[in-house]
Design a protein around this motif. Structure first.
Motif, short mmCIF file in Angstrom:
data_model
loop_
_atom_site.label_atom_id
_atom_site.label_comp_id
_atom_site.label_asym_id
_atom_site.label_seq_id
_atom_site.Cartn_x
_atom_site.Cartn_y
_atom_site.Cartn_z
N LEU A 132 22.30 27.60 -57.63
CA LEU A 132 21.92 28.21 -58.91
C LEU A 132 23.47 28.94 -58.69
CD1 LEU A 132 18.80 29.10 -58.98
CD2 LEU A 132 19.98 27.71 -61.20
N VAL A 133 23.68 29.44 -57.90
CA VAL A 133 25.03 29.54 -57.76
C VAL A 133 26.51 29.38 -57.96
CG1 VAL A 133 26.97 31.52 -55.86
CG2 VAL A 133 24.06 32.80 -56.66
N ALA A 134 25.92 28.41 -56.79
CA ALA A 134 27.28 27.09 -56.70
C ALA A 134 27.14 26.74 -58.37
CB ALA A 134 27.00 26.27 -55.85
N ASP A 135 26.45 26.20 -59.58
CA ASP A 135 26.45 25.78 -60.28
C ASP A 135 27.31 26.89 -61.26
OD1 ASP A 135 26.14 23.97 -62.65
OD2 ASP A 135 24.77 25.92 -64.01
N ARG A 136 26.97 28.65 -61.16
CA ARG A 136 27.29 29.16 -62.28
C ARG A 136 29.25 29.01 -61.74
NH1 ARG A 136 26.36 28.95 -66.72
NH2 ARG A 136 27.35 31.02 -66.89
#
Length: 142
Positions: free
Chosen positions: A56-60
């Motif tokens: 999720l952090v990588a996507d953001r």
């Protein structure tokens, strides 16, 4: 988008494993029988939650980089338009024409300072009866 969906699915699977670990440990009173639940469900569930969070952090992070790249492109386009307009103004023989909104803004008088004193006629005068702007003359007290 796909990475975010995968992140949510992996994090949810980790949450299910953690819930199963809790339910398994809570029904056992012997520590030796609780350890298999902690090792398999607890550590595995925690690992899945962390992996899902990382996705999720990588996507953001990728979305923020894409937005920054889009903003940089817009600023570059705006800069080239400003340079082109300045070049056209110089070739026309002088300064750029002033728009009516700028002309009206430039003709507005400056506001008086906040601590200015005025006489009773409203003029800024060094002598006479003065009082701060916006304050009425003192009257009888009840």
């Amino acid at each position: 988008m796909v990475r975010a969906l995968r992140g949510w699915v992996v994090a949810a699977a980790g949450g299910v494993l953690l819930l199963g670990c809790y339910l398994g440990v809570s029904k056992e009173t012997d520590v030796a029988l609780q350890l298999p639940y902690v090792v398999s469900g607890g550590f595995g569930g925690l690992a899945l939650v962390l992996i899902g969070s990382a996705l999720l952090v990588a996507d953001r992070f990728d979305a923020a980089q894409a937005a920054q790249a889009r903003t940089v492109g817009q600023v570059d386009d705006l800069h080239s338009l400003i340079i082109a307009a300045a070049t056209v103004g110089e070739q026309a023989g002088g300064a750029l024409p002033t728009t009516p909104a700028q002309a009206a803004y430039q003709q507005q008088p400056a506001a008086p300072p906040q601590n200015a004193y005025y006489n009773t006629a409203g003029d800024s005068a060094p002598g006479g009866s003065t009082r701060p702007a916006g304050v009425s003359a003192p009257g009888p007290r009840a």
